[in-house]
Design an enzyme around this catalytic site. Sequence first.
Site, PDB file in Angstrom:
ATOM      1  N   TYR A   1      23.459  62.630 -73.254  1.00  0.00           N
ATOM      2  CA  TYR A   1      24.627  62.856 -72.409  1.00  0.00           C
ATOM      3  C   TYR A   1      25.872  62.999 -73.267  1.00  0.00           C
ATOM      4  CZ  TYR A   1      26.444  58.073 -73.007  1.00  0.00           C
ATOM      5  OH  TYR A   1      26.972  56.922 -73.522  1.00  0.00           O
TER       6      TYR A   1
ATOM      7  N   LYS B   1      23.158  60.242 -78.876  1.00  0.00           N
ATOM      8  CA  LYS B   1      23.810  59.810 -77.634  1.00  0.00           C
ATOM      9  C   LYS B   1      22.803  59.931 -76.483  1.00  0.00           C
ATOM     10  CE  LYS B   1      28.345  60.043 -75.379  1.00  0.00           C
ATOM     11  NZ  LYS B   1      28.666  58.631 -75.430  1.00  0.00           N
TER      12      LYS B   1
ATOM     13  N   GLU C   1      29.649  48.490 -83.308  1.00  0.00           N
ATOM     14  CA  GLU C   1      30.580  49.214 -82.433  1.00  0.00           C
ATOM     15  C   GLU C   1      30.600  48.530 -81.078  1.00  0.00           C
ATOM     16  OE1 GLU C   1      29.131  53.244 -81.621  1.00  0.00           O
ATOM     17  OE2 GLU C   1      27.078  52.501 -81.476  1.00  0.00           O
TER      18      GLU C   1
ATOM     19  N   LEU D   1      27.353  55.408 -83.053  1.00  0.00           N
ATOM     20  CA  LEU D   1      27.573  56.766 -82.570  1.00  0.00           C
ATOM     21  C   LEU D   1      28.782  57.356 -83.290  1.00  0.00           C
ATOM     22  CD1 LEU D   1      26.557  58.747 -80.308  1.00  0.00           C
ATOM     23  CD2 LEU D   1      28.568  58.016 -79.043  1.00  0.00           C
TER      24      LEU D   1
HETATM   25  N1  PDD Z   1      30.923  56.339 -74.753  1.00  0.00           N
HETATM   26  N2  PDD Z   1      29.999  54.335 -79.313  1.00  0.00           N
HETATM   27  C1  PDD Z   1      29.292  54.303 -78.174  1.00  0.00           C
HETATM   28  C2  PDD Z   1      28.069  53.449 -78.111  1.00  0.00           C
HETATM   29  C3  PDD Z   1      29.687  55.077 -77.064  1.00  0.00           C
HETATM   30  O1  PDD Z   1      28.964  55.071 -75.939  1.00  0.00           O
HETATM   31  C4  PDD Z   1      30.867  55.867 -77.163  1.00  0.00           C
HETATM   32  C5  PDD Z   1      31.352  56.724 -76.026  1.00  0.00           C
HETATM   33  C6  PDD Z   1      31.583  55.854 -78.376  1.00  0.00           C
HETATM   34  C7  PDD Z   1      32.839  56.688 -78.578  1.00  0.00           C
HETATM   35  O2  PDD Z   1      32.526  58.065 -78.606  1.00  0.00           O
HETATM   36  P1  PDD Z   1      33.622  59.144 -78.129  1.00  0.00           P
HETATM   37  O3  PDD Z   1      34.863  58.858 -78.892  1.00  0.00           O
HETATM   38  O4  PDD Z   1      33.015  60.437 -78.465  1.00  0.00           O
HETATM   39  O5  PDD Z   1      33.794  58.920 -76.634  1.00  0.00           O
HETATM   40  C8  PDD Z   1      31.110  55.091 -79.427  1.00  0.00           C
HETATM   41  C9  PDD Z   1      31.259  57.128 -73.569  1.00  0.00           C
HETATM   42  C10 PDD Z   1      32.722  57.223 -73.335  1.00  0.00           C
HETATM   43  C11 PDD Z   1      30.478  56.580 -72.389  1.00  0.00           C
HETATM   44  O6  PDD Z   1      29.328  56.195 -72.610  1.00  0.00           O
HETATM   45  O7  PDD Z   1      31.002  56.562 -71.277  1.00  0.00           O
END
Ligand code: PDD
Length: 287
Positions: free
Chosen positions: A33, A147, A180, A205
């Site tokens: 996703y 992801k 994270e 991620l």
């Molecule tokens: N999540 N680490 C994890 C485990 C994440 O699920 C996300 C983002 C990030 C940050 O990635 P980005 O800057 O590309 O949003 C880091 C999204 C927002 C979610 O699962 O809703």
Amino acid sequence: MARYAYVDGRYVPHCEGVVGIEDRGFQFADGIYEVASIIGGAMVDGPGHLDRMERSLAALDIAPPVSRRVLELIMRELIARNAVVDGFLYLQITRGVAPRDHKYPTGIRPTLVLSTKRVDFLNQAKLAEGVKAITIPDIRWARCDIKTISLLPNCMGKTRAAAAGAYEALQVDAAGYITEGTSSNAWIVTQDNRLLTRALSSDILRGVTRDRLIGIAAEEGIAVVEEAFSVEAAKAAREAFVTSATSFLTPVVQIDDRVIADGAPGPLSRRLQGWYLDYCAGLRARA
Ligand code: PDD
């Protein structure tokens, strides 16, 4: 106004969007996703999200269901149909529908689902006031760089955080270092003013917001050190914050029972947040 989703080639009313009961995403979490924010009707860092989507698909041997060009058109059409000014776009691709069998089936068509949600992101109190975080053991698998929609440990962590009155749970590896957040990347500013975020590996991620912020910091002459930091280092930090597409740069003002510095968002966090939001506002101006 009707809200639409895109499901396998059709724009359908959001509440009528369905996929098959033997979809491998439903049965095995066999899919990926993306979540991208929409500011002023345009996706923030669309190319970065599509690049990561392609990396995730390649890692799982799922063929892209449509070309990148077509996907961009679908995204634009959905944002327009739903008249989203500020909000986010959710994209999910699963391997597809097949009789239940653990091994990857051949010859099936991936399922593609997109939806949008309107959110007044930029007026969230947490951006100005900061949030509390807790720490939890990182119990996820060894490919956190993909992801995938397999998010149960993240959901467990976020639920523990909410139960503790916190916004985020910072996950901690076996050596005591923060990997994270459950849905965000983690950053600190050390007592000697070093801006740290964990280096890329299969432990985390690669956040699109993280990438963008590293770029913005470089333009402003601020070095980002990609280095892991321990829970103790985070609690002793001058500043801490998390980044993601939906939280932008959100200051962390308390970790477990330890208040960070004076309990208010720190000066570097505020400057970086301001530059990041300026970048987003620039997208709105161009939209
Ligand atoms: N999540 N680490 C994890 C485990 C994440 O699920 C996300 C983002 C990030 C940050 O990635 P980005 O800057 O590309 O949003 C880091 C999204 C927002 C979610 O699962 O809703």
